[in-house]
Design a protein around this motif. Structure first.
Motif, mmCIF file in Angstrom:
data_model
loop_
_atom_site.group_PDB
_atom_site.id
_atom_site.type_symbol
_atom_site.label_atom_id
_atom_site.label_comp_id
_atom_site.label_asym_id
_atom_site.label_seq_id
_atom_site.Cartn_x
_atom_site.Cartn_y
_atom_site.Cartn_z
ATOM 1 N N CYS A 71 60.263 28.131 78.754
ATOM 2 C CA CYS A 71 60.145 28.118 77.456
ATOM 3 C C CYS A 71 61.067 29.301 76.738
ATOM 4 O O CYS A 71 61.692 29.939 77.593
ATOM 5 N N ILE A 72 61.281 29.501 75.832
ATOM 6 C CA ILE A 72 62.391 29.934 74.913
ATOM 7 C C ILE A 72 61.539 30.968 73.522
ATOM 8 O O ILE A 72 61.506 29.693 72.958
ATOM 9 N N ILE A 73 61.754 31.998 74.162
ATOM 10 C CA ILE A 73 60.927 33.247 72.615
ATOM 11 C C ILE A 73 62.340 34.042 72.372
ATOM 12 O O ILE A 73 62.950 34.079 73.365
ATOM 13 N N SER A 74 62.667 33.791 70.944
ATOM 14 C CA SER A 74 63.280 34.824 70.793
ATOM 15 C C SER A 74 62.975 35.932 69.677
ATOM 16 O O SER A 74 61.455 36.566 69.185
ATOM 17 N N PHE A 75 63.141 37.083 69.165
ATOM 18 C CA PHE A 75 62.393 37.877 68.631
ATOM 19 C C PHE A 75 63.707 39.089 68.448
ATOM 20 O O PHE A 75 65.177 39.297 68.889
ATOM 21 N N ASN A 76 63.032 39.287 66.633
ATOM 22 C CA ASN A 76 63.742 40.714 66.978
ATOM 23 C C ASN A 76 62.488 41.525 65.301
ATOM 24 O O ASN A 76 62.202 42.241 66.168
ATOM 25 N N ASP A 77 63.234 41.493 64.555
ATOM 26 C CA ASP A 77 62.135 42.110 63.558
ATOM 27 C C ASP A 77 60.617 41.089 64.294
ATOM 28 O O ASP A 77 59.074 42.086 63.851
ATOM 29 N N ARG A 78 60.176 39.749 64.306
ATOM 30 C CA ARG A 78 59.382 39.474 64.752
ATOM 31 C C ARG A 78 59.510 38.554 65.647
ATOM 32 O O ARG A 78 60.412 37.818 66.102
ATOM 33 N N ALA A 79 58.543 37.912 66.581
ATOM 34 C CA ALA A 79 58.697 37.143 68.036
ATOM 35 C C ALA A 79 58.428 35.710 67.914
ATOM 36 O O ALA A 79 57.575 35.616 66.230
ATOM 37 N N LEU B 169 57.090 25.285 76.747
ATOM 38 C CA LEU B 169 57.327 25.264 77.709
ATOM 39 C C LEU B 169 57.380 23.957 78.180
ATOM 40 O O LEU B 169 56.684 22.317 77.837
ATOM 41 N N THR B 170 58.848 23.074 78.889
ATOM 42 C CA THR B 170 58.862 22.126 79.006
ATOM 43 C C THR B 170 59.804 21.595 79.754
ATOM 44 O O THR B 170 60.148 22.656 80.379
#
Length: 524
Positions: free
Chosen positions: A163-171, A177-178
């Motif tokens: 699974c790929i999650i990015s975050f800056n000010d918000r996530a 999940l692949t």
């Protein structure tokens, strides 16, 4: 908790046109299509649902249940050869003669896991939480992260999910999940290629999003690991540590089993927050000071994740009456108490918990006796089978009233020196943070002196400990040196020796980690 505590997509965007520039969904539409997801929780209901993996903003699919299914797990495969973890409880001294002064005797609880063929490894769910704040554009850090993620994708297989999650000010969750078959790897590589930097840094929301993904899985893989990659400081640094701990406490009510590994890039990241996040969940904290460091750090971490053989290791010590009074003066564990956890153990490695048994002066003659001062209860879960293993071990030492020489058990003493080195590094780092540089250097010098005077000063591992203490003194030359990576150096190296994680040295690596390290040399 629910979905809104972390993603809150319906709150972020009132309509799909408000999706962010960091990841443009339309760019992926020629590549991917919708596919069904079926719940395969053993004994659970069949619940086919459809979601669109192109859709960055949810439309008609409840994203709290969007993990792709795996082949049915074979927890009790009769064709799998038996695999046994050896557990022992050992004194550093096999025997001793009472004297008129105190005895402080190191003891060790040792779990030893033999190498396991890599084709028999268990599958893993990995959730990557990636900092895409504006500072990640500097020094090509985001480019390096992309290469790192592609290296990981190449080394996963159809028994793993990513699974790929990015975050800056918000996530934001960029990919659920692949399964890492060829199709999943293509999808993951495409997602990685579209990562863009911009905005601030909300590390804790990234963590919350990852834990929500873990909580909402339809199907559980054998193990679960979260990997956090950041170069900065949380937008609300003054409360970030409290919020991270509170986040763990809320999700701990669900009794999930997982580890969190943190990577801090450059000199400016919040090593206290990332180190604490990793420590709380028995994961590794890796300091990526230079671009060259990432291949060592990531291959070490990924190699550990892909070779875990036992998890949820719990230890309980019980003091029992003995003919000779004693105290358990120190327990070098995660919390310093007699009931504690140990990090997951990977094939081809060992884990040790160190204790100090203190005996008072003895001024009368004592007959030769064998004492058992405290038994230990050990429990852990075998990853490949799901079996819960419970074992009891007794610690025995012979007390002799003659002048025969004391025998030393080298393995216990070596790891006693390891945890004492870690302790020196922790104390020196704390003193350095208070600008008490002379005192910090004295602590390191004293540790060096003890190791050089020890009976094993010529051992290769002890020499390595001495070098780390000597090199750390250079981080205490003044305010500038200490603040420019010095604090992070001490947190990283202390954590590495304490938990036996050292990506730049071969002492803590198993066969899989060494193989990945060699691959990384050609990949980066």
């Amino acid at each position: 908790m629910g979905n809104n505590c972390c993603r809150g997509d319906d709150l972020y965007y009132d309509n799909p046109s408000q999706s962010r520039d960091i990841f443009k969904v339309n760019d992926l539409q020629p590549v991917f299509t919708s596919y069904p997801v079926t719940s395969l929780v053993p004994g659970g209901p069949q619940n086919p649902q459809i979601y669109n993996i192109n859709a960055y903003v949810p439309r008609n699919y409840p994203l709290e249940k969007d993990d792709e299914v795996l082949p049915q797990l074979q927890l009790n495969n009769p064709d799998r050869p038996p695999y046994v973890i050896d557990v022992s409880l050992q004194f550093a001294w096999m025997s001793f003669k009472p004297k008129n002064d105190h005895h402080d005797i190191p003891c060790a609880l040792v779990l030893n896991a033999p190498e396991q063929p890599f084709n028999l490894r268990a599958g893993v769910d990995i959730i990557c939480v990636i900092d895409v704040s504006g500072s990640m554009e500097e020094d090509e850090k985001l480019i390096l992260v992309k290469r790192t993620l592609n290296f990981m994708i190449n080394n996963l297989s159809e028994i793993d999910r990513l699974c790929i999650i990015s975050f800056n000010d918000r996530a934001q969750k960029l990919m659920p999940l692949t399964v890492m078959n060829n199709y999943g790897k293509t999808m993951a590589a495409t997602v990685v290629s579209y990562l863009r930097a911009g905005g601030g840094t909300n590390i804790v929301e990234g963590l919350q999003t990852a834990l929500t993904v873990a909580q909402n899985r339809n199907m559980l893989n054998y193990t679960l690991d979260i990997m956090m990659l950041s170069d900065g400081v949380d937008n609300h640094q003054e409360s970030s540590l409290y919020r991270a701990r509170d986040c763990f406490m809320r999700f701990d009510q669900l009794n999930m089993s997982y580890s969190v590994h943190a990577f801090g890039y450059g000199h400016s990241h919040d090593s206290e927050l990332l180190g604490d996040i990793a420590h709380i969940k028995n994961g590794g904290f890796y300091y990526v000071e230079e671009a060259e460091d990432i291949k060592h750090a990531f291959s070490h971490c990924l190699g550990e994740i892909l070779s875990v053989v036992a998890r949820d290791i719990r230890i309980s010590l019980v003091v029992q009456p003995c003919p000779i009074p004693f105290t358990l003066s120190q327990v070098h564990s995660e919390c310093g108490t007699m009931n504690f956890r140990m990090p997951n153990i990977s094939s081809g490695t060992s884990k040790e918990a160190i204790f100090i048994l203190s005996l008072p002066p003895c001024r009368v003659a004592i007959q030769d006796i064998l004492i058992n001062p405290f038994p230990a209860s050990i429990s852990f879960i075998m990853v490949n089978t799901g079996e819960i293993v419970n074992q009891e071990r007794d610690l025995s030492i012979e007390i002799r009233n003659n002048s025969r020489n004391i025998e030393l058990y080298k393995g216990v003493m070596i790891h006693f020196y390891r945890v004492k080195t870690a302790e020196c590094l922790r104390i020196a780092g704390e003193l350095g943070a208070q600008h008490r540089f002379d005192e910090a250097r004295d602590v390191l010098s004293n540790g060096i002196h003890i190791l050089k005077k020890s009976e094993y000063h010529n051992d290769a591992f002890v020499k390595h400990l001495i070098r780390d203490l000597e090199n750390s003194k250079h981080k205490l030359r003044g305010h500038h040196t200490c603040h420019r990576g010095g604090h992070t150096h001490f947190r990283h190296i202390h954590h590495g020796h304490w938990a036996k994680r050292g990506e730049k040295h071969d002492f803590y690596n198993n066969e899989r980690q060494r193989n990945l390290k060699n691959q990384a040399q050609n990949f980066f």
